[in-house]
Design a protein around this motif. Structure first.
Motif, PDB file in Angstrom:
ATOM      1  N   GLU A  40       0.826  -1.205   0.000  1.00 43.05           N
ATOM      2  CA  GLU A  40       0.000   0.000   0.000  1.00 43.05           C
ATOM      3  C   GLU A  40       0.863   1.259   0.000  1.00 43.05           C
ATOM      4  O   GLU A  40       0.632   2.196  -0.761  1.00 43.05           O
ATOM      5  N   ARG A  41       1.886   1.283   0.845  1.00 40.59           N
ATOM      6  CA  ARG A  41       2.752   2.456   0.932  1.00 40.59           C
ATOM      7  C   ARG A  41       3.586   2.641  -0.328  1.00 40.59           C
ATOM      8  O   ARG A  41       3.773   3.754  -0.799  1.00 40.59           O
ATOM      9  N   LEU A  42       4.090   1.549  -0.865  1.00 41.17           N
ATOM     10  CA  LEU A  42       4.909   1.640  -2.064  1.00 41.17           C
ATOM     11  C   LEU A  42       4.085   2.126  -3.257  1.00 41.17           C
ATOM     12  O   LEU A  42       4.521   3.010  -4.001  1.00 41.17           O
ATOM     13  N   HIS A  43       2.892   1.588  -3.422  1.00 43.11           N
ATOM     14  CA  HIS A  43       2.037   2.032  -4.526  1.00 43.11           C
ATOM     15  C   HIS A  43       1.574   3.476  -4.341  1.00 43.11           C
ATOM     16  O   HIS A  43       1.493   4.238  -5.306  1.00 43.11           O
ATOM     17  N   ALA A  44       1.275   3.854  -3.104  1.00 45.02           N
ATOM     18  CA  ALA A  44       0.887   5.242  -2.836  1.00 45.02           C
ATOM     19  C   ALA A  44       2.034   6.195  -3.161  1.00 45.02           C
ATOM     20  O   ALA A  44       1.823   7.263  -3.749  1.00 45.02           O
ATOM     21  N   THR A  45       3.246   5.803  -2.813  1.00 44.20           N
ATOM     22  CA  THR A  45       4.419   6.634  -3.110  1.00 44.20           C
ATOM     23  C   THR A  45       4.614   6.763  -4.610  1.00 44.20           C
ATOM     24  O   THR A  45       4.858   7.866  -5.122  1.00 44.20           O
ATOM     25  N   ASP A  47       2.336   6.399  -7.006  1.00 50.76           N
ATOM     26  CA  ASP A  47       1.248   7.227  -7.541  1.00 50.76           C
ATOM     27  C   ASP A  47       1.484   8.706  -7.230  1.00 50.76           C
ATOM     28  O   ASP A  47       1.275   9.577  -8.081  1.00 50.76           O
ATOM     29  N   TYR A  48       1.918   8.983  -6.012  1.00 52.07           N
ATOM     30  CA  TYR A  48       2.182  10.362  -5.582  1.00 52.07           C
ATOM     31  C   TYR A  48       3.304  10.989  -6.409  1.00 52.07           C
ATOM     32  O   TYR A  48       3.172  12.112  -6.900  1.00 52.07           O
ATOM     33  N   LEU A  49       4.395  10.254  -6.571  1.00 57.48           N
ATOM     34  CA  LEU A  49       5.517  10.797  -7.337  1.00 57.48           C
ATOM     35  C   LEU A  49       5.171  10.926  -8.817  1.00 57.48           C
ATOM     36  O   LEU A  49       5.629  11.873  -9.479  1.00 57.48           O
ATOM     37  N   THR A  50       4.353  10.027  -9.353  1.00 54.88           N
ATOM     38  CA  THR A  50       3.901  10.147 -10.739  1.00 54.88           C
ATOM     39  C   THR A  50       3.051  11.401 -10.903  1.00 54.88           C
ATOM     40  O   THR A  50       3.221  12.154 -11.871  1.00 54.88           O
ATOM     41  N   LEU A  51       2.160  11.639  -9.958  1.00 54.16           N
ATOM     42  CA  LEU A  51       1.351  12.860  -9.985  1.00 54.16           C
ATOM     43  C   LEU A  51       2.232  14.095  -9.935  1.00 54.16           C
ATOM     44  O   LEU A  51       2.038  15.043 -10.706  1.00 54.16           O
ATOM     45  N   MET A  52       3.219  14.086  -9.053  1.00 56.80           N
ATOM     46  CA  MET A  52       4.101  15.244  -8.927  1.00 56.80           C
ATOM     47  C   MET A  52       4.939  15.461 -10.202  1.00 56.80           C
ATOM     48  O   MET A  52       5.204  16.592 -10.584  1.00 56.80           O
ATOM     49  N   ALA A  53       5.322  14.372 -10.848  1.00 58.62           N
ATOM     50  CA  ALA A  53       6.113  14.480 -12.072  1.00 58.62           C
ATOM     51  C   ALA A  53       5.300  15.099 -13.208  1.00 58.62           C
ATOM     52  O   ALA A  53       5.866  15.710 -14.121  1.00 58.62           O
ATOM     53  N   CYS A  54       3.989  14.962 -13.140  1.00 59.42           N
ATOM     54  CA  CYS A  54       3.114  15.483 -14.190  1.00 59.42           C
ATOM     55  C   CYS A  54       2.540  16.852 -13.839  1.00 59.42           C
ATOM     56  O   CYS A  54       1.760  17.416 -14.606  1.00 59.42           O
ATOM     57  N   THR A  69       8.876  16.409  -1.194  1.00 57.28           N
ATOM     58  CA  THR A  69      10.020  15.549  -0.927  1.00 57.28           C
ATOM     59  C   THR A  69       9.903  14.868   0.430  1.00 57.28           C
ATOM     60  O   THR A  69      10.196  13.676   0.565  1.00 57.28           O
ATOM     61  N   ASN A  70       9.450  15.593   1.420  1.00 60.27           N
ATOM     62  CA  ASN A  70       9.333  15.028   2.761  1.00 60.27           C
ATOM     63  C   ASN A  70       8.261  13.936   2.826  1.00 60.27           C
ATOM     64  O   ASN A  70       8.463  12.906   3.473  1.00 60.27           O
ATOM     65  N   VAL A  71       7.133  14.138   2.161  1.00 57.54           N
ATOM     66  CA  VAL A  71       6.084  13.115   2.124  1.00 57.54           C
ATOM     67  C   VAL A  71       6.634  11.835   1.494  1.00 57.54           C
ATOM     68  O   VAL A  71       6.459  10.731   2.024  1.00 57.54           O
ATOM     69  N   ALA A  72       7.316  11.968   0.363  1.00 58.55           N
ATOM     70  CA  ALA A  72       7.897  10.800  -0.309  1.00 58.55           C
ATOM     71  C   ALA A  72       8.941  10.130   0.580  1.00 58.55           C
ATOM     72  O   ALA A  72       8.995   8.899   0.670  1.00 58.55           O
TER      73      ALA A  72
END
Length: 93
Positions: A40-45, A47-54, A69-72
């Motif tokens: 769950e945490r790995l997939h959330a991370t 998804d979060y980083l993919t969103l941030m990249a876009c 950066t801190n959330v990731a």
């Protein structure tokens, strides 16, 4: 001042905000449960980083990049700590 006594069943999650461990991993939890938690945490991370990249950061405040950066970092640290417990359990069998 309260001191923390180590317990073989529970291991603290790595933390930088406190000096006393407040979040613990149950090292005896069933492996499928530990796997579900880390997944769950790995997939959330991811998804979060993919969103941030876009996302365009033109309209962001100067502190936004630090927050992202801190959330990731926190999520990846949780994943690392959970994987360590899973790996220890896997090597014991």
């Amino acid at each position: 001042m309260t001191t923390y006594e180590s317990n073989d069943r529970f291991t603290p999650i790595t933390q930088t905000a406190t000096t006393y461990p407040v979040l613990l991993i149950d090292t005896q939890a069933p492996l499928p449960e530990l796997h579900a938690c880390v997944s769950e945490r790995l997939h959330a991370t991811l998804d979060y980083l993919t969103l941030m990249a876009c996302t365009t950061l033109r309209d962001s405040a100067s502190t936004d990049l630090n927050t992202v950066t801190n959330v990731a970092r926190i999520l990846v640290q949780d994943v690392t700590d959970l994987f360590a417990v899973i790996e220890r359990r896997g090597l014991e069998d």
